[in-house]
Design an enzyme around this catalytic site. Structure first.
Site, PDB file in Angstrom:
ATOM      1  N   HIS A  71      -4.767   4.351   8.864  1.00 20.29           N
ATOM      2  CA  HIS A  71      -5.989   4.761   7.724  1.00 20.29           C
ATOM      3  C   HIS A  71      -6.377   6.094   7.880  1.00 20.29           C
ATOM      4  O   HIS A  71      -6.345   7.003   6.706  1.00 20.29           O
ATOM      5  CB  HIS A  71      -6.845   3.743   7.867  1.00 20.29           C
ATOM      6  CG  HIS A  71      -7.724   3.714   6.425  1.00 20.29           C
ATOM      7  ND1 HIS A  71      -8.517   2.797   6.182  1.00 20.29           N
ATOM      8  CD2 HIS A  71      -7.794   4.479   5.648  1.00 20.29           C
ATOM      9  CE1 HIS A  71      -9.057   2.866   5.052  1.00 20.29           C
ATOM     10  NE2 HIS A  71      -8.841   3.897   4.574  1.00 20.29           N
ATOM     11  N   TYR A  93     -12.472  -2.055   4.509  1.00 17.62           N
ATOM     12  CA  TYR A  93     -12.793  -2.354   3.464  1.00 17.62           C
ATOM     13  C   TYR A  93     -13.656  -3.730   3.556  1.00 17.62           C
ATOM     14  O   TYR A  93     -14.221  -4.220   2.642  1.00 17.62           O
ATOM     15  CB  TYR A  93     -11.644  -2.728   2.247  1.00 17.62           C
ATOM     16  CG  TYR A  93     -10.902  -1.346   1.985  1.00 17.62           C
ATOM     17  CD1 TYR A  93     -11.352  -0.041   2.451  1.00 17.62           C
ATOM     18  CD2 TYR A  93      -9.850  -1.355   0.907  1.00 17.62           C
ATOM     19  CE1 TYR A  93     -10.543   1.144   2.114  1.00 17.62           C
ATOM     20  CE2 TYR A  93      -9.416  -0.270   0.905  1.00 17.62           C
ATOM     21  CZ  TYR A  93      -9.534   0.954   1.265  1.00 17.62           C
ATOM     22  OH  TYR A  93      -8.763   1.790   0.826  1.00 17.62           O
TER      23      TYR A  93
END
Length: 268
Positions: A98, A40
């Site tokens: 992730h 991110y």
């Protein structure tokens, strides 16, 4: 060991000042769980917001996710230490894989052992996975052992109810965390959701979040607007009837919004 909070703040797509402002406002409003990820590119902003909040670290539940480039034995722990430095903390409460390693380039057993090492070193209190299908989830449990995989964080909203994954997770004792719970806002326009919102004098977002919470999922909606952050929190007090829940159940149409080529496993 702290249980995964039912309600937290997601920070996907928030960067720089937008991320700082969103996290700062959320913490001021009473949010205590923050979800971020290495990819991110906002861990530093999240860390700055937390540091500026004056809230004691032990009151917070912080999650980050290890990117696919760092899933190998020699890269995972160093990458997590970098994340901790950016987040200005000595540990996260939850560290997740992730996405599964593309094409299985790094064996899942190797990644899970590295995550277990991070937990033994106190860098992560709990470990888990994200975007895992049923087969990968079962493999993770077989490798890590029962009770080790704390959650599987998956796309889950009224248009994609992901029932096979949910059922398998529950059977394995894994908590489901729903991301994209509001379906990029698409599901908020649905006539069924809007009718329920009118009936309960609530917002469509509150209805959808309440639906997910009542099914036992942890939710991590994001927003940059104070009014929406405050409103979303109120979903915790909304109770939908069995009939309401049944209406939302009929909306499932397998509509997946996050399906990156080269990353996504074969979905169930």
């Amino acid at each position: 060991m702290q249980a995964i909070p039912d309600f937290g703040l997601g920070t996907f797509r928030l960067k720089g000042q937008a991320a700082i402002d969103s996290v700062s406002t959320a913490l001021e409003l009473g949010y205590r769980a923050i979800d971020t990820a290495q990819i991110y590119d906002n861990e530093e902003a999240v860390g700055q917001a937390i540091a500026g909040s004056g809230i004691a670290r032990q009151e917070l539940f912080l999650t980050t996710k290890i990117w696919t480039e760092h899933l190998s034995r020699d890269r995972l722990v160093p990458s997590l230490k970098q994340s901790l430095h950016k987040l200005r903390t000595d540990h996260v409460d939850l560290a997740l894989i992730h996405w599964p390693s593309p094409d299985g380039a790094v064996p899942l057993a190797e990644t899970l052992e590295a995550l277990a090492q991070a937990r033994r070193e106190g860098l992560a209190r709990q470990i888990g996975v994200s975007n895992f299908n049923v087969a990968l989830m079962r493999q993770a449990v077989a490798v890590a052992g029962p009770g080790v995989i704390a959650t599987n964080q998956v796309e889950l909203h009224p248009y994609l109810q992901n029932r096979a994954v949910v059922e398998a997770a529950r059977a394995a004792g894994i908590r489901v965390t729903s991301y994209m719970t509001l379906g990029y806002g698409k599901v908020l326009q649905d006539p069924v959701i809007q009718a329920l919102a009118q009936r309960h004098h609530a917002t469509p977002a509150q209805v959808v979040l309440a639906w997910a919470l009542q099914l036992g999922y942890a939710v991590i909606p994001s927003s940059t607007q104070r009014a929406h952050l405050a409103s979303n929190l109120q979903a915790r007090a909304l109770r939908l009837s069995d009939e309401d829940m049944a209406h939302v159940a009929t909306l499932d149409r397998g509509e997946r919004l996050v399906d990156p080529q080269g990353l996504a496993p074969r979905w169930d």
